[in-house]
Scaffold this motif. Structure first.
Motif, PDB file in Angstrom:
ATOM      1  N   PHE A  34      34.516  57.933   3.419  1.00 47.03           N
ATOM      2  CA  PHE A  34      33.727  58.639   4.421  1.00 47.03           C
ATOM      3  C   PHE A  34      32.368  57.955   4.585  1.00 47.03           C
ATOM      4  O   PHE A  34      31.716  57.625   3.587  1.00 47.03           O
ATOM      5  N   LEU A  35      31.937  57.781   5.831  1.00 49.08           N
ATOM      6  CA  LEU A  35      30.630  57.186   6.064  1.00 49.08           C
ATOM      7  C   LEU A  35      29.510  58.093   5.580  1.00 49.08           C
ATOM      8  O   LEU A  35      28.481  57.607   5.125  1.00 49.08           O
ATOM      9  N   LYS A  36      29.725  59.408   5.678  1.00 44.98           N
ATOM     10  CA  LYS A  36      28.688  60.342   5.261  1.00 44.98           C
ATOM     11  C   LYS A  36      29.316  61.605   4.686  1.00 44.98           C
ATOM     12  O   LYS A  36      30.327  62.092   5.205  1.00 44.98           O
ATOM     13  N   LYS A  37      28.691  62.136   3.670  1.00 43.16           N
ATOM     14  CA  LYS A  37      29.108  63.421   3.100  1.00 43.16           C
ATOM     15  C   LYS A  37      28.285  64.528   3.742  1.00 43.16           C
ATOM     16  O   LYS A  37      27.054  64.447   3.812  1.00 43.16           O
ATOM     17  N   VAL A  38      28.962  65.561   4.235  1.00 41.79           N
ATOM     18  CA  VAL A  38      28.249  66.661   4.877  1.00 41.79           C
ATOM     19  C   VAL A  38      27.696  67.617   3.832  1.00 41.79           C
ATOM     20  O   VAL A  38      28.198  67.704   2.712  1.00 41.79           O
TER      21      VAL A  38
END
Length: 353
Positions: A34-38
């Motif tokens: 994943f590019l970013k973790k929410v």
């Protein structure tokens, strides 16, 4: 020899496209990147799956650092992603020779017909830069594939396939067994779910509910999701004096018990690739209303169909569904039974050969 798979997504937000990647990763025991973790509302990733996060700060930072994170997967893998900008970025890395693994991309929506102006132009540039490097493009429906090849004639149409969205029937049935909160357990309601964006047509649904409220005084409308249209929808609810009847429930991790116990489930979208929530609703509830918002929906047996972006049509479909005593659950289950995640990923890999 079993292929080594990597599933890549922009974030781990538990939206439709991300849930499809997770289902496919679970079915193939593959890694996730994943590019970013929410911060909240993320996917429930099983402990036995390997998941990496490129950034915890921003999506742009994730794109910037993705090249380094892909170093372990540059060769001898099959990389699978599902967002147009990310697909194009990975395709560009293929074109310049950095990514040598095979690349499969899934179209989550027909963005070239969904958007206009600068946004559409940016997608066209992204497609032109990256998609010639892609090995296989997966579309959800025939109409989506037709639109794709029409707008992107430079892509070899033999690389563009149709594969229906998967649905894990057993997992959804298990999740639906959870108890409703006490405040909702005895309520009479219909429900909808999705991001609060214009394309989901929740304003149309609220106006349709306003038309039926007088004849069904105990009925409520529950809408699950969050997004930029929340304030606008709250204003509409207030203007129609529906504060006690239409409830924006926000995002919840497990809406399945609500789908199961609702008097009816509604998909009110104006334009979709294919609404994944529709499949979940069909498994759990025999009374499902959907607008004709994507290719193939008008061919689904057993559901109640309405025109997209049409208050009167949606009002009529909801009234008909709620008034009908007998519903054909068997036809609905026959429609979804060949959509397992295992069939989904196996069919795609067979097309790659």
């Amino acid at each position: 020899m079993k292929p080594k798979l990597l599933f890549v997504s922009i974030t781990d937000k538990a939206n439709g496209a991300e849930n499809i990647l997770l289902q496919a990763a679970r079915a193939s025991n593959a890694s996730l990147l994943f590019l970013k973790k929410v911060d909240s509302g993320g996917l429930n990733i099983p402990g036995d799956l390997h998941a990496e996060y490129v950034s915890t700060n921003s999506v742009s930072g994730g794109f910037f650092r993705l090249v380094k994170s892909l170093s372990h997967y540059r060769t001898d893998h099959i990389v699978f992603s599902t967002h147009p900008y990310l697909n194009a970025y990975l395709g560009f890395l293929k074109r310049i020779g950095y990514l040598k693994s095979k690349l499969i991309v899934r179209e989550c929506s027909s963005v070239l017909t969904r958007y206009s102006g600068l946004k559409k132009w940016s997608y066209k540039v992204a497609y032109w830069l990256g998609y010639p490097g892609v090995n296989l493009v997966v579309c959800q429906t025939c109409s989506m594939r037709d639109t794709f090849v029409q707008h992107l004639p430079y892509i070899d149409r033999r690389k563009v396939i149709i594969q229906k969205n998967p649905i894990d029937i057993e997992q959804n049935l298990i999740k639906a067994e959870a108890a409703l909160p006490a405040a909702d357990a005895t309520a009479e309601f219909i429900c909808a779910a999705g991001r609060l964006i214009p394309e989901k047509g929740f304003d149309i649904l609220i106006m349709a509910f306003d038309e039926i409220k007088a004849s069904r005084p105990k009925l409520k409308l529950l809408i699950f999701g969050e997004g930029p249209e929340q304030a606008s929808l709250e204003n509409l609810i207030s203007a129609l004096k529906l504060e006690d009847r239409v409830i924006l429930k926000g995002w919840i991790a497990n809406p399945m018990p609500y789908f199961k116990h609702a008097k009816a489930c509604v998909v009110s979208s104006i334009k979709e690739g294919f609404p994944n929530v529709l499949l979940q609703m069909m498994i759990l509830n025999p009374v499902v209303i959907s607008t004709n918002c994507a290719g193939g929906i008008d061919e689904i047996p057993g559901i109640y169909l309405a025109e997209a972006d049409n208050v009167n049509s949606l009002t009529s479909a909801i009234n008909t569904a709620l008034s009908t005593k007998k519903h054909n659950k068997d036809l609905i289950m026959q429609y979804v039974e060949d959509r397992t995640p295992e069939i989904f990923i196996k069919s795609i890999l067979n097309a790659l050969v």
